[in-house]
Design an enzyme around this catalytic site. Structure first.
Site, PDB file in Angstrom:
ATOM      1  N   HIS A  88      38.395  40.085  34.059  1.00  0.00           N
ATOM      2  CA  HIS A  88      37.849  39.155  35.043  1.00  0.00           C
ATOM      3  C   HIS A  88      38.976  38.360  35.690  1.00  0.00           C
ATOM      4  O   HIS A  88      40.070  38.214  35.133  1.00  0.00           O
ATOM      5  CB  HIS A  88      36.844  38.215  34.383  1.00  0.00           C
ATOM      6  CG  HIS A  88      35.579  38.901  33.986  1.00  0.00           C
ATOM      7  ND1 HIS A  88      34.510  38.226  33.453  1.00  0.00           N
ATOM      8  CD2 HIS A  88      35.204  40.200  34.059  1.00  0.00           C
ATOM      9  CE1 HIS A  88      33.530  39.078  33.221  1.00  0.00           C
ATOM     10  NE2 HIS A  88      33.933  40.287  33.566  1.00  0.00           N
ATOM     11  N   GLU A  90      39.346  35.181  36.164  1.00  0.00           N
ATOM     12  CA  GLU A  90      39.753  34.015  35.373  1.00  0.00           C
ATOM     13  C   GLU A  90      40.685  34.438  34.240  1.00  0.00           C
ATOM     14  O   GLU A  90      41.683  33.773  33.954  1.00  0.00           O
ATOM     15  CB  GLU A  90      38.523  33.311  34.764  1.00  0.00           C
ATOM     16  CG  GLU A  90      37.484  32.905  35.780  1.00  0.00           C
ATOM     17  CD  GLU A  90      36.376  33.940  35.967  1.00  0.00           C
ATOM     18  OE1 GLU A  90      35.216  33.525  36.101  1.00  0.00           O
ATOM     19  OE2 GLU A  90      36.669  35.157  35.989  1.00  0.00           O
ATOM     20  N   CYS A 116      31.774  33.786  33.320  1.00  0.00           N
ATOM     21  CA  CYS A 116      30.871  34.331  32.307  1.00  0.00           C
ATOM     22  C   CYS A 116      31.180  33.637  30.977  1.00  0.00           C
ATOM     23  O   CYS A 116      32.116  32.842  30.882  1.00  0.00           O
ATOM     24  CB  CYS A 116      31.064  35.846  32.185  1.00  0.00           C
ATOM     25  SG  CYS A 116      32.631  36.308  31.369  1.00  0.00           S
ATOM     26  N   CYS A 119      34.864  34.288  29.701  1.00  0.00           N
ATOM     27  CA  CYS A 119      35.838  33.494  30.457  1.00  0.00           C
ATOM     28  C   CYS A 119      35.696  32.009  30.145  1.00  0.00           C
ATOM     29  O   CYS A 119      36.697  31.293  30.061  1.00  0.00           O
ATOM     30  CB  CYS A 119      35.695  33.753  31.948  1.00  0.00           C
ATOM     31  SG  CYS A 119      36.191  35.428  32.416  1.00  0.00           S
TER      32      CYS A 119
END
Length: 156
Positions: A88, A90, A116, A119
């Site tokens: 992801h 992040e 999410c 993260c």
């Protein structure tokens, strides 16, 4: 004899939040994910510390080249994160900062989507103090733990 300066309309300067969120949007355009393009920017003292977008780890083939496993198996958004080649945005921003020895303690994360749960846990342990998002991403568990940890989340 003087010079005549023609008046032109100067565009309004973006706020700091608009500025960094616009950068996150640009970073998202580098994404190699078929399903969702996400960009993240870590900022400290109004300076970009690191950026990240969602995609396969360095040196590996991208979903754009191989296709999407999650799409192939009809996995709904927000479920079974482990069945994805990509990281992801992040995660990539936090990893890039660590790789280059840049502390993100008390940083602000600008992200085109709400983090999410995976993260969110990384954000908490990295010491990031606030998250500004552009779009919602329904992960109530992530919302709950960020709130419990005292990480401010706001939508721009």
């Amino acid at each position: 004899m003087g010079f005549m300066i023609e008046e032109t309309e100067i565009p309004e300067r973006p706020s700091w939040d608009e500025y960094f969120m616009n950068i996150a949007g640009l970073v998202a355009r580098r994404s190699t994910c078929i399903r969702r393009q996400v960009g993240a920017v870590l900022v400290g003292d109004r300076r970009v510390l690191a950026t990240g977008y969602n995609g396969a780890p360095t040196g590996l083939r991208h979903c754009l080249d191989l296709g999407c496993l999650r799409q192939q198996y009809s996995i709904p958004s927000g479920e079974r994160h482990e069945l994805c080649r990509g990281l992801h945005a992040e995660q990539n921003a936090i990893i890039q900062a660590a790789l280059h020895g840049v502390s993100v303690k008390d940083a602000v994360l600008y992200c085109t989507n709400h983090p999410c749960i995976i993260c969110a846990k990384m954000i908490i342990n990295a010491g990031i103090r606030s998250v500004l998002i552009q779009d919602r991403y329904r992960d109530t568990m992530a919302e709950d733990i960020l709130q419990e940890a005292g990480v401010e989340v706001r939508q721009t």
